[in-house]
Every structure is written in structure tokens, then in C-alpha cells.
Scaffold this motif. Sequence first.
Motif, PDB file in Angstrom:
ATOM      1  N   THR A 303      52.871  43.301  60.175  1.00  0.00           N
ATOM      2  CA  THR A 303      53.419  42.559  61.307  1.00  0.00           C
ATOM      3  C   THR A 303      54.844  42.086  61.008  1.00  0.00           C
ATOM      4  O   THR A 303      55.425  42.456  59.989  1.00  0.00           O
ATOM      5  CB  THR A 303      52.502  41.371  61.671  1.00  0.00           C
ATOM      6  OG1 THR A 303      52.922  40.816  62.919  1.00  0.00           O
ATOM      7  CG2 THR A 303      52.525  40.278  60.622  1.00  0.00           C
ATOM      8  N   THR A 304      55.396  41.290  61.918  1.00  0.00           N
ATOM      9  CA  THR A 304      56.711  40.676  61.739  1.00  0.00           C
ATOM     10  C   THR A 304      56.528  39.173  61.913  1.00  0.00           C
ATOM     11  O   THR A 304      55.465  38.727  62.357  1.00  0.00           O
ATOM     12  CB  THR A 304      57.677  41.144  62.847  1.00  0.00           C
ATOM     13  OG1 THR A 304      57.076  40.843  64.117  1.00  0.00           O
ATOM     14  CG2 THR A 304      57.976  42.626  62.757  1.00  0.00           C
ATOM     15  N   LEU A 305      57.581  38.415  61.596  1.00  0.00           N
ATOM     16  CA  LEU A 305      57.486  36.962  61.749  1.00  0.00           C
ATOM     17  C   LEU A 305      58.816  36.446  62.277  1.00  0.00           C
ATOM     18  O   LEU A 305      59.873  36.861  61.799  1.00  0.00           O
ATOM     19  CB  LEU A 305      57.200  36.346  60.376  1.00  0.00           C
ATOM     20  CG  LEU A 305      56.601  34.959  60.325  1.00  0.00           C
ATOM     21  CD1 LEU A 305      55.210  34.953  60.978  1.00  0.00           C
ATOM     22  CD2 LEU A 305      56.455  34.503  58.871  1.00  0.00           C
ATOM     23  N   THR A 306      58.761  35.574  63.283  1.00  0.00           N
ATOM     24  CA  THR A 306      60.006  34.945  63.739  1.00  0.00           C
ATOM     25  C   THR A 306      59.801  33.447  63.902  1.00  0.00           C
ATOM     26  O   THR A 306      58.720  33.006  64.282  1.00  0.00           O
ATOM     27  CB  THR A 306      60.514  35.542  65.072  1.00  0.00           C
ATOM     28  OG1 THR A 306      61.561  34.712  65.573  1.00  0.00           O
ATOM     29  CG2 THR A 306      59.431  35.605  66.132  1.00  0.00           C
ATOM     30  N   ARG A 307      60.870  32.709  63.586  1.00  0.00           N
ATOM     31  CA  ARG A 307      60.819  31.255  63.780  1.00  0.00           C
ATOM     32  C   ARG A 307      61.690  30.845  64.968  1.00  0.00           C
ATOM     33  O   ARG A 307      61.951  29.674  65.170  1.00  0.00           O
ATOM     34  CB  ARG A 307      61.240  30.537  62.497  1.00  0.00           C
ATOM     35  CG  ARG A 307      60.200  30.742  61.395  1.00  0.00           C
ATOM     36  CD  ARG A 307      60.578  30.096  60.085  1.00  0.00           C
ATOM     37  NE  ARG A 307      59.518  30.336  59.094  1.00  0.00           N
ATOM     38  CZ  ARG A 307      59.367  31.453  58.409  1.00  0.00           C
ATOM     39  NH1 ARG A 307      60.203  32.463  58.581  1.00  0.00           N
ATOM     40  NH2 ARG A 307      58.378  31.583  57.535  1.00  0.00           N
ATOM     41  N   ASP A 308      62.145  31.818  65.745  1.00  0.00           N
ATOM     42  CA  ASP A 308      62.935  31.496  66.940  1.00  0.00           C
ATOM     43  C   ASP A 308      62.107  30.625  67.868  1.00  0.00           C
ATOM     44  O   ASP A 308      60.897  30.836  67.985  1.00  0.00           O
ATOM     45  CB  ASP A 308      63.302  32.772  67.709  1.00  0.00           C
ATOM     46  CG  ASP A 308      64.373  33.570  66.989  1.00  0.00           C
ATOM     47  OD1 ASP A 308      64.962  33.016  66.032  1.00  0.00           O
ATOM     48  OD2 ASP A 308      64.579  34.734  67.371  1.00  0.00           O
ATOM     49  N   PRO A 309      62.748  29.665  68.555  1.00  0.00           N
ATOM     50  CA  PRO A 309      61.977  28.815  69.471  1.00  0.00           C
ATOM     51  C   PRO A 309      61.329  29.653  70.577  1.00  0.00           C
ATOM     52  O   PRO A 309      61.880  30.678  70.977  1.00  0.00           O
ATOM     53  CB  PRO A 309      63.021  27.872  70.053  1.00  0.00           C
ATOM     54  CG  PRO A 309      64.292  28.119  69.355  1.00  0.00           C
ATOM     55  CD  PRO A 309      64.174  29.341  68.526  1.00  0.00           C
ATOM     56  N   CYS A 310      60.179  29.225  71.025  1.00  0.00           N
ATOM     57  CA  CYS A 310      59.468  29.937  72.091  1.00  0.00           C
ATOM     58  C   CYS A 310      59.604  29.103  73.373  1.00  0.00           C
ATOM     59  O   CYS A 310      59.601  27.872  73.309  1.00  0.00           O
ATOM     60  CB  CYS A 310      57.992  30.070  71.705  1.00  0.00           C
ATOM     61  SG  CYS A 310      56.967  30.906  72.933  1.00  0.00           S
ATOM     62  N   ASP A 311      59.708  29.767  74.505  1.00  0.00           N
ATOM     63  CA  ASP A 311      59.880  29.035  75.766  1.00  0.00           C
ATOM     64  C   ASP A 311      58.691  28.142  76.113  1.00  0.00           C
ATOM     65  O   ASP A 311      58.793  27.286  76.980  1.00  0.00           O
ATOM     66  CB  ASP A 311      60.127  30.017  76.928  1.00  0.00           C
ATOM     67  CG  ASP A 311      61.527  30.601  76.849  1.00  0.00           C
ATOM     68  OD1 ASP A 311      62.369  30.000  76.136  1.00  0.00           O
ATOM     69  OD2 ASP A 311      61.765  31.656  77.475  1.00  0.00           O
ATOM     70  N   CYS A 312      57.575  28.336  75.441  1.00  0.00           N
ATOM     71  CA  CYS A 312      56.414  27.483  75.739  1.00  0.00           C
ATOM     72  C   CYS A 312      56.584  26.095  75.126  1.00  0.00           C
ATOM     73  O   CYS A 312      55.810  25.195  75.419  1.00  0.00           O
ATOM     74  CB  CYS A 312      55.127  28.126  75.224  1.00  0.00           C
ATOM     75  SG  CYS A 312      54.920  28.008  73.433  1.00  0.00           S
ATOM     76  N   GLY A 313      57.573  25.947  74.235  1.00  0.00           N
ATOM     77  CA  GLY A 313      57.811  24.651  73.616  1.00  0.00           C
ATOM     78  C   GLY A 313      57.195  24.502  72.235  1.00  0.00           C
ATOM     79  O   GLY A 313      57.537  23.589  71.484  1.00  0.00           O
ATOM     80  N   ARG A 314      56.290  25.418  71.884  1.00  0.00           N
ATOM     81  CA  ARG A 314      55.692  25.335  70.546  1.00  0.00           C
ATOM     82  C   ARG A 314      56.727  25.776  69.515  1.00  0.00           C
ATOM     83  O   ARG A 314      57.462  26.743  69.748  1.00  0.00           O
ATOM     84  CB  ARG A 314      54.431  26.213  70.455  1.00  0.00           C
ATOM     85  CG  ARG A 314      53.286  25.678  71.303  1.00  0.00           C
ATOM     86  CD  ARG A 314      52.046  26.567  71.218  1.00  0.00           C
ATOM     87  NE  ARG A 314      50.977  26.033  72.064  1.00  0.00           N
ATOM     88  CZ  ARG A 314      50.909  26.238  73.386  1.00  0.00           C
ATOM     89  NH1 ARG A 314      51.828  26.970  73.997  1.00  0.00           N
ATOM     90  NH2 ARG A 314      49.920  25.704  74.081  1.00  0.00           N
ATOM     91  N   THR A 315      56.746  25.059  68.394  1.00  0.00           N
ATOM     92  CA  THR A 315      57.759  25.350  67.379  1.00  0.00           C
ATOM     93  C   THR A 315      57.214  26.228  66.249  1.00  0.00           C
ATOM     94  O   THR A 315      57.956  26.645  65.377  1.00  0.00           O
ATOM     95  CB  THR A 315      58.271  24.033  66.765  1.00  0.00           C
ATOM     96  OG1 THR A 315      57.126  23.251  66.375  1.00  0.00           O
ATOM     97  CG2 THR A 315      59.114  23.265  67.758  1.00  0.00           C
ATOM     98  N   HIS A 316      55.905  26.464  66.263  1.00  0.00           N
ATOM     99  CA  HIS A 316      55.308  27.197  65.146  1.00  0.00           C
ATOM    100  C   HIS A 316      55.698  28.682  65.211  1.00  0.00           C
ATOM    101  O   HIS A 316      55.784  29.267  66.296  1.00  0.00           O
ATOM    102  CB  HIS A 316      53.783  27.042  65.171  1.00  0.00           C
ATOM    103  CG  HIS A 316      53.346  25.628  64.901  1.00  0.00           C
ATOM    104  ND1 HIS A 316      52.244  25.311  64.151  1.00  0.00           N
ATOM    105  CD2 HIS A 316      53.881  24.438  65.274  1.00  0.00           C
ATOM    106  CE1 HIS A 316      52.106  23.993  64.087  1.00  0.00           C
ATOM    107  NE2 HIS A 316      53.089  23.444  64.771  1.00  0.00           N
ATOM    108  N   ALA A 317      55.937  29.256  64.020  1.00  0.00           N
ATOM    109  CA  ALA A 317      56.394  30.645  63.915  1.00  0.00           C
ATOM    110  C   ALA A 317      55.475  31.586  64.680  1.00  0.00           C
ATOM    111  O   ALA A 317      54.297  31.283  64.891  1.00  0.00           O
ATOM    112  CB  ALA A 317      56.429  31.053  62.443  1.00  0.00           C
TER     113      ALA A 317
END
Length: 426
Positions: A303-317
Motif C-alpha cells: 500500500t501507500t501512506l499519506t499524511r495530507d489532510p483529508c476533507d472529512c476533517g480527520r487528521t489520521h494518516a
Amino acid sequence: MPYDDIETAPRGDLRDLQAERLRDAVENAYENVPFYRERLDEAGVAPADVDSPDDVRELPFTTKEDFREEYPDGLFAVDHADVERIHASSGTTGKPKVVAYTDDDVQVWREVMARSLTAAGVSADDMVQNAYGYGLFTGGLGIQAGTEELGAGVIPIGGGDTARQIEFLRDLESDVLTCTPSYALYLAETAREMGVDVRELPLETVIIGAEPFTEPMREEIERELGVTAVDIYGLSEIIGPGVSIECAEVQDGLHVWEDRFLPEVVDPETGDPVEEGERGELVLTTLSKDALPVLRYRTGDITTLTRDPCDCGRTHARMGNVRGRTDDLLVVRGINVYPSQIESVVLDLEGVAPQYRIDIRREGRLDTLELTVERREGADTDDVERRVREALDSTLDVSPDDVTVVPPDGIERQATGKVQRVFDHR
Ligand code: DLL
């Protein structure tokens, strides 16, 4: 709305919490699991050395083989008297991987599952029909725990018994179905045969996981059942389902509950971390498992991993959807092929149903690869075969020796457990 404030915590706060919990986890492993004490001593790491989540990179890896070699309870950090629950996952070979939970561990599981269900859009008013298997498999009881924690209704129907599943979807008006992607497809077919149009039922969401699936499969599930299909990921060694899930709002990657599990992606060959966003093997560390602390578990999942913010507001990777595993690799006549490569090429073609099987045999000294695909109603067999061959020739280094096109329903369906599509007869 997220289930818990921690899901939207600033990343700095999350990292502080991770640092603290990582140190505790390493200490628990060091003090209570001889296996880890030895490995940590070898690596020259003491629990007190850990003061940032990045220090995880100094820790030794844990592998599937370690679980097998330490069978049954060599990795437990507590006495049997303090174990509240045991689950086990059986691979195709060797001893099962036995996993344990204390009272607190089960509570953590309930919480991460309640968060996961909430992220998938489930609320306390919903009725969840849980078609994951109950028993040693973590799917059934894991989902069950989350629905209870959330206060939603649950129908613990388990796997199989498909006609009844469909009756219950209709008669009990389930809002949510939880099952493997292959089973969701099977259920859709069975409903059609029974003359039930699931799209007209209240069912809104299917939470699919426990095995890989492709986007065409997801689209088929969504179209046939008239639902949103949300991807949930997890594994027994870490806790079970509830390690990560897509948020229904955005559905672009699966949020890993980072206050409980520390994710990394490494190069499967070297074990070195890859750049953020690059593909590699997912490695997970438990941050608050008392009975079975697991340091840097090599999941085998790509898989891949990103820590970019998500539009849902959750900050978890967020991790990408898992499409394959490091040990899926088939070596045919010395050439590497991943079944997921074949799958994504074939299932994107028009006229091909989301069903296939791959048979690898050794004839004399030669390996042969046979691909069986299922055509859709109305599609022409010769035409499908020609297009499948063309598509594979232009993308793979090894072409199938045989492509067999069978009529609709020609590939045997599997109503329980994880679907098997690759049969290596060598
Ligand atoms: O399959 C836990 C689970 C139950 C997850 C229900 C989701 C839903 P295990 O039997 O230990 O646990 O198998 C874990 O299954 O390492 C992956 O290879 C695969 N897997 C799990 N979820 C996904 C997914 C459960 N969403 C192994 N996509 C993992 C792709 C998945 N593969």
C-alpha cells in the motif's frame, strides 16, 4: 461527525501521544515478552530510548514466521489468567497465528470499530447485518463489538446462508451489510436469482474487507446492490478489523487510527522506509495492546501512506486500498506475476464478470498459467477471449498459456471465508 475528538486532533498532539504510547508499548514488550527482550537487546534499543514516534525505525521487525515459531503464546505479555479473549488466523500453511486480548484490549477494539463504523456513515439508529464469520476469525466478533459500542442494532448472521441473508435484508430492513467483497457479489447474484431487487431495499452501505478487491468489483457491488461500498482493513495480529477504514465523506484512502496503531511503509526488499506516497509494504506497531504488543509487524500488504489532510476533517494518516500482498507473487517460468495485475487488467474489460481463477501447473519442467474468466450475459466467448489475450499481452511479461472463457456463473462461488482465486498446483 467523527466518533471521537482524537480523530481530528492536530498532528503535533497526535505525535506526542504516539511517542508516549510507543515507549509504553516497547516497555511492555521488553519487560514481559522474552522474544522481544532478546530482539531489542540485539538491536541495542532500550524502552527509555524511545521519545518520538520516529524512533520506531530503530526497533526490530516482527514477522508472520515469528508468530508461528512462538506458537501458541510465546508473544503474550500477560498470564493466561489475564487473557479475556483469544482469536486465531490460519494461513494456508503452518501453525495458526494465535492472538490474545485483555479486557482493556477488547475495549480498545470496540472503540476503534465504533469509530470505523461511524466513519463509514453508520449511526446508532442503523441496523447492521454482519455477514463476516464468527468464531476464531476476528471479522464477526470485531464488527459485533463496534456496533454494540456505537449503539447500533446488529444481526449476527455470520457468513453463508445466502437466501436467509436476502430475506433479512428485506424483512428486517438492514441499513448496513458487512461482508467480504466476493460475498457481496455472490449475494447480489443470488438475490437476482431469487427475484429480489436489493436496490429497492433500505440497504445503503456495504462495508467490505478481509480480502483484496479491485475498483471494477467495488463498482459492481455498488451498482448491483444500490449501495455505497466502504473499504475496511485490519488483521488479527494487530487487533482484527478496525485498523483503518475509508471515510464515507471522501473515500480517498483508509484512515489508520494512529493513536492506537503506528503505520509505516517500507521497501519489502530492504526494509527501509519509502517516501511518503510511494508503494511498499505496510508495517504496523500496536500502541496500546496489553496482551500482545506487536512491534513493527511486516503485514505483507502492499500500500501507500499519506499524511495530507483529508476533507472529512480527520487528521489520521490514510493508507491506499490494499490490492496485493508481497507473498502473492507468482513466479511463472522465472517471471514475476502478481495476480492483482492480471485481475486489474481483465476485470476492466467490457463483457467480463468480476470473477476469475488462475491455475498454475508444472508440466514436465515447464510452468503453465491458465486463466479462466467468466463472460457476462450476451458477451461473445471468442471476442472476450481475444480481448483478454490482447490486454494481457500488452501489460504482462508472461502470457497465459490458456485463456478459458466460461458462461455466466461458470466459476464456482464461495459463500464463506476468504475467496481463493489462485490455485498453484506445483
Ligand atoms: O481479515 C480482519 C478483517 C475482518 C478485516 C473483517 C476487515 C474486515 P485476518 O484474517 O488476520 O484478519 O487477515 C488479515 O487480510 O493482512 C490483508 O492481507 C487482508 N485484508 C484485510 N482487510 C483487507 C482489505 C482480517 N480491506 C489480512 N483489503 C490482511 C485488502 C485486506 N486486503
